[in-house]
Design a protein around this motif. Structure first.
Motif, PDB file in Angstrom:
ATOM      1  N   PHE A  22     -41.922  26.689  -4.862  1.00 50.29           N
ATOM      2  CA  PHE A  22     -41.869  26.322  -6.279  1.00 50.29           C
ATOM      3  C   PHE A  22     -43.223  26.555  -6.942  1.00 50.29           C
ATOM      4  O   PHE A  22     -44.258  26.524  -6.275  1.00 50.29           O
ATOM      5  CB  PHE A  22     -41.491  24.845  -6.446  1.00 50.29           C
ATOM      6  N   PRO A  23     -43.217  26.747  -8.278  1.00 48.71           N
ATOM      7  CA  PRO A  23     -44.503  26.869  -8.987  1.00 48.71           C
ATOM      8  C   PRO A  23     -45.333  25.602  -8.800  1.00 48.71           C
ATOM      9  O   PRO A  23     -44.777  24.522  -8.586  1.00 48.71           O
ATOM     10  CB  PRO A  23     -44.086  27.015 -10.462  1.00 48.71           C
ATOM     11  N   ARG A  24     -46.636  25.748  -8.907  1.00 45.89           N
ATOM     12  CA  ARG A  24     -47.541  24.611  -8.707  1.00 45.89           C
ATOM     13  C   ARG A  24     -47.369  23.607  -9.849  1.00 45.89           C
ATOM     14  O   ARG A  24     -47.721  23.884 -10.982  1.00 45.89           O
ATOM     15  CB  ARG A  24     -48.985  25.120  -8.656  1.00 45.89           C
ATOM     16  N   SER A  25     -46.821  22.451  -9.532  1.00 43.80           N
ATOM     17  CA  SER A  25     -46.594  21.412 -10.546  1.00 43.80           C
ATOM     18  C   SER A  25     -47.275  20.103 -10.150  1.00 43.80           C
ATOM     19  O   SER A  25     -47.081  19.079 -10.797  1.00 43.80           O
ATOM     20  CB  SER A  25     -45.094  21.157 -10.714  1.00 43.80           C
ATOM     21  N   LEU A  26     -48.073  20.153  -9.077  1.00 45.34           N
ATOM     22  CA  LEU A  26     -48.798  18.977  -8.600  1.00 45.34           C
ATOM     23  C   LEU A  26     -50.295  19.305  -8.576  1.00 45.34           C
ATOM     24  O   LEU A  26     -50.678  20.421  -8.215  1.00 45.34           O
ATOM     25  CB  LEU A  26     -48.336  18.594  -7.190  1.00 45.34           C
ATOM     26  N   PHE A  27     -51.109  18.327  -8.940  1.00 47.46           N
ATOM     27  CA  PHE A  27     -52.548  18.533  -9.047  1.00 47.46           C
ATOM     28  C   PHE A  27     -53.287  17.287  -8.577  1.00 47.46           C
ATOM     29  O   PHE A  27     -52.709  16.210  -8.520  1.00 47.46           O
ATOM     30  CB  PHE A  27     -52.931  18.824 -10.512  1.00 47.46           C
ATOM     31  N   VAL A  28     -54.573  17.433  -8.276  1.00 45.67           N
ATOM     32  CA  VAL A  28     -55.418  16.275  -7.998  1.00 45.67           C
ATOM     33  C   VAL A  28     -56.196  15.983  -9.278  1.00 45.67           C
ATOM     34  O   VAL A  28     -56.889  16.859  -9.796  1.00 45.67           O
ATOM     35  CB  VAL A  28     -56.393  16.540  -6.832  1.00 45.67           C
ATOM     36  N   ASP A  29     -56.068  14.757  -9.805  1.00 42.98           N
ATOM     37  CA  ASP A  29     -56.767  14.426 -11.043  1.00 42.98           C
ATOM     38  C   ASP A  29     -58.203  13.974 -10.761  1.00 42.98           C
ATOM     39  O   ASP A  29     -58.651  13.974  -9.612  1.00 42.98           O
ATOM     40  CB  ASP A  29     -55.981  13.385 -11.861  1.00 42.98           C
ATOM     41  N   THR A  37     -45.294  16.650 -12.083  1.00 40.27           N
ATOM     42  CA  THR A  37     -43.908  16.467 -12.521  1.00 40.27           C
ATOM     43  C   THR A  37     -42.991  17.333 -11.678  1.00 40.27           C
ATOM     44  O   THR A  37     -43.321  18.483 -11.380  1.00 40.27           O
ATOM     45  CB  THR A  37     -43.751  16.906 -14.004  1.00 40.27           C
ATOM     46  N   TRP A  38     -41.872  16.766 -11.294  1.00 42.60           N
ATOM     47  CA  TRP A  38     -40.819  17.540 -10.645  1.00 42.60           C
ATOM     48  C   TRP A  38     -39.641  17.634 -11.597  1.00 42.60           C
ATOM     49  O   TRP A  38     -39.100  16.602 -12.022  1.00 42.60           O
ATOM     50  CB  TRP A  38     -40.361  16.865  -9.341  1.00 42.60           C
ATOM     51  N   ILE A  39     -39.263  18.860 -11.950  1.00 38.36           N
ATOM     52  CA  ILE A  39     -38.062  19.089 -12.752  1.00 38.36           C
ATOM     53  C   ILE A  39     -36.999  19.558 -11.771  1.00 38.36           C
ATOM     54  O   ILE A  39     -37.101  20.647 -11.197  1.00 38.36           O
ATOM     55  CB  ILE A  39     -38.326  20.125 -13.868  1.00 38.36           C
ATOM     56  N   MET A  40     -36.014  18.699 -11.539  1.00 32.77           N
ATOM     57  CA  MET A  40     -35.072  18.935 -10.443  1.00 32.77           C
ATOM     58  C   MET A  40     -34.004  19.964 -10.789  1.00 32.77           C
ATOM     59  O   MET A  40     -33.306  20.439  -9.923  1.00 32.77           O
ATOM     60  CB  MET A  40     -34.411  17.612 -10.019  1.00 32.77           C
ATOM     61  N   GLY A  41     -33.846  20.294 -12.078  1.00 30.55           N
ATOM     62  CA  GLY A  41     -32.881  21.320 -12.449  1.00 30.55           C
ATOM     63  C   GLY A  41     -31.476  20.760 -12.621  1.00 30.55           C
ATOM     64  O   GLY A  41     -31.254  19.552 -12.581  1.00 30.55           O
ATOM     65  N   ASN A  42     -30.532  21.658 -12.783  1.00 33.21           N
ATOM     66  CA  ASN A  42     -29.171  21.250 -13.149  1.00 33.21           C
ATOM     67  C   ASN A  42     -28.227  21.130 -11.970  1.00 33.21           C
ATOM     68  O   ASN A  42     -27.017  21.219 -12.146  1.00 33.21           O
ATOM     69  CB  ASN A  42     -28.600  22.229 -14.172  1.00 33.21           C
ATOM     70  N   ASP A  43     -28.757  20.962 -10.774  1.00 30.32           N
ATOM     71  CA  ASP A  43     -27.894  20.770  -9.610  1.00 30.32           C
ATOM     72  C   ASP A  43     -27.530  19.288  -9.560  1.00 30.32           C
ATOM     73  O   ASP A  43     -28.331  18.452  -9.180  1.00 30.32           O
ATOM     74  CB  ASP A  43     -28.644  21.192  -8.337  1.00 30.32           C
ATOM     75  N   TYR A  44     -26.311  18.972  -9.966  1.00 29.21           N
ATOM     76  CA  TYR A  44     -25.896  17.568 -10.090  1.00 29.21           C
ATOM     77  C   TYR A  44     -25.431  16.978  -8.762  1.00 29.21           C
ATOM     78  O   TYR A  44     -25.152  15.806  -8.660  1.00 29.21           O
ATOM     79  CB  TYR A  44     -24.746  17.420 -11.103  1.00 29.21           C
ATOM     80  N   ARG A  45     -25.304  17.820  -7.750  1.00 25.11           N
ATOM     81  CA  ARG A  45     -24.734  17.325  -6.487  1.00 25.11           C
ATOM     82  C   ARG A  45     -25.655  16.318  -5.823  1.00 25.11           C
ATOM     83  O   ARG A  45     -26.859  16.477  -5.785  1.00 25.11           O
ATOM     84  CB  ARG A  45     -24.518  18.486  -5.503  1.00 25.11           C
ATOM     85  N   VAL A  46     -25.042  15.295  -5.301  1.00 25.03           N
ATOM     86  CA  VAL A  46     -25.720  14.384  -4.394  1.00 25.03           C
ATOM     87  C   VAL A  46     -25.011  14.625  -3.073  1.00 25.03           C
ATOM     88  O   VAL A  46     -23.836  14.319  -2.927  1.00 25.03           O
ATOM     89  CB  VAL A  46     -25.568  12.910  -4.857  1.00 25.03           C
ATOM     90  N   LYS A  47     -25.702  15.246  -2.121  1.00 20.62           N
ATOM     91  CA  LYS A  47     -25.033  15.730  -0.918  1.00 20.62           C
ATOM     92  C   LYS A  47     -24.261  14.630  -0.200  1.00 20.62           C
ATOM     93  O   LYS A  47     -23.178  14.846   0.315  1.00 20.62           O
ATOM     94  CB  LYS A  47     -26.060  16.362   0.043  1.00 20.62           C
ATOM     95  N   GLY A 175     -50.731   8.766  -5.376  1.00 17.55           N
ATOM     96  CA  GLY A 175     -50.077   9.762  -6.217  1.00 17.55           C
ATOM     97  C   GLY A 175     -48.990   9.191  -7.097  1.00 17.55           C
ATOM     98  O   GLY A 175     -48.394   8.159  -6.774  1.00 17.55           O
ATOM     99  N   VAL A 176     -48.762   9.875  -8.228  1.00 11.94           N
ATOM    100  CA  VAL A 176     -47.688   9.527  -9.149  1.00 11.94           C
ATOM    101  C   VAL A 176     -47.069  10.825  -9.638  1.00 11.94           C
ATOM    102  O   VAL A 176     -47.752  11.678 -10.207  1.00 11.94           O
ATOM    103  CB  VAL A 176     -48.212   8.719 -10.362  1.00 11.94           C
ATOM    104  N   ILE A 177     -45.766  10.985  -9.386  1.00 10.12           N
ATOM    105  CA  ILE A 177     -45.043  12.198  -9.800  1.00 10.12           C
ATOM    106  C   ILE A 177     -43.885  11.768 -10.700  1.00 10.12           C
ATOM    107  O   ILE A 177     -43.051  10.950 -10.301  1.00 10.12           O
ATOM    108  CB  ILE A 177     -44.476  12.961  -8.580  1.00 10.12           C
ATOM    109  N   GLY A 178     -43.845  12.302 -11.909  1.00 10.02           N
ATOM    110  CA  GLY A 178     -42.699  12.056 -12.788  1.00 10.02           C
ATOM    111  C   GLY A 178     -41.555  12.957 -12.376  1.00 10.02           C
ATOM    112  O   GLY A 178     -41.770  14.132 -12.060  1.00 10.02           O
ATOM    113  N   MET A 179     -40.329  12.426 -12.356  1.00 18.50           N
ATOM    114  CA  MET A 179     -39.185  13.230 -11.917  1.00 18.50           C
ATOM    115  C   MET A 179     -38.109  13.263 -12.990  1.00 18.50           C
ATOM    116  O   MET A 179     -37.579  12.230 -13.381  1.00 18.50           O
ATOM    117  CB  MET A 179     -38.597  12.684 -10.617  1.00 18.50           C
ATOM    118  N   VAL A 180     -37.817  14.474 -13.467  1.00 19.94           N
ATOM    119  CA  VAL A 180     -36.749  14.685 -14.436  1.00 19.94           C
ATOM    120  C   VAL A 180     -35.612  15.343 -13.673  1.00 19.94           C
ATOM    121  O   VAL A 180     -35.783  16.420 -13.098  1.00 19.94           O
ATOM    122  CB  VAL A 180     -37.210  15.639 -15.568  1.00 19.94           C
ATOM    123  N   LYS A 181     -34.458  14.675 -13.642  1.00 16.84           N
ATOM    124  CA  LYS A 181     -33.352  15.252 -12.878  1.00 16.84           C
ATOM    125  C   LYS A 181     -32.688  16.357 -13.687  1.00 16.84           C
ATOM    126  O   LYS A 181     -32.626  17.494 -13.281  1.00 16.84           O
ATOM    127  CB  LYS A 181     -32.351  14.162 -12.503  1.00 16.84           C
TER     128      LYS A 181
END
Length: 201
Positions: A22-29, A37-47, A175-181
């Motif tokens: 995945f593209p670099r979306s995590l950094f050290v502040d 931030t993690w953008i999880m995309g439009n995969d609605y499945r919960v396995k 660490g703190v990562i925002g997650m958008v499903k």
């Protein structure tokens, strides 16, 4: 010590990018924490098919951040997919067939000291609890139960809508990562804690 942990966090980010692609979306502040931030995309499945289960790809991402961890504990596990992230499961509901039927606020039967990575995904609201037919937990009690017996260097990855209360003399927030499903889903936050070494008096 702090400088060493910044190096380690950089290594975790490199591992994440390399393994997931995945593209670099995590950094050290500037404070030395992992942020992003993690953008999880439009995969609605919960396995697992379980209400409130991890979104598709979540466990794969966590595993990529922690390739060195081999003894994983899934708290509030429900029907977590242990194929992607092998580990022992703890749930208060025996119907989910966990390895340990226990209250996460006390963890009396769970050998916490045997694990080096704990994944927690508690019910976020009273409405969620009604779906699981359980009661709301006190997040600070869970962190205290883990803190009592977790060994130094153990990480907790906590997925929630709030930052759980914790003791700063026991845990370092790394660490703190925002997650958008995806659209119309709740925004969540992944907080990463590391157990501090015991201070000898």
């Amino acid at each position: 010590e702090a400088g060493g942990s910044i190096v380690r966090i950089e290594e975790r980010i490199e591992s994440y990018c390399e393994i997931t692609g995945f593209p670099r979306s995590l950094f050290v502040d500037e404070t030395g924490r992992l942020v992003g931030t993690w953008i999880m995309g439009n995969d609605y499945r919960v396995k697992s098919g379980y209400y409130g289960g991890y979104p598709a790809g979540y466990l794969r991402r966590v595993k990529a951040l922690f390739p060195d961890k081999e003894r994983v504990l899934h708290l509030f596990s429900g029907a977590v997919d242990v194929e992607v992230m092998p580990g022992a499961r703890v749930d208060i509901n025996p119907d989910t067939n966990p390895d340990f039927v226990d209250d996460a606020q006390s963890l009396q039967t769970v050998p916490i000291e045997d694990f080096d990575l704990v994944l927690a995904d508690p019910p976020y609201s009273v409405e969620d609890c009604e779906r699981y037919q359980t009661s709301m937990i006190k997040r600070n009690k869970v962190m205290a139960a883990l803190g009592k017996r977790a060994t130094s260097g153990t990480h907790v990855v906590w997925l929630d809508q709030v930052l759980p209360m914790y003791r700063k003399d026991e845990w370092e927030m790394q660490g703190v990562i925002g997650m958008v499903k995806s659209t119309n889903h709740r925004f969540r936050v992944i907080t990463i804690f590391m157990k501090k070494p015991e201070v000898l008096s």
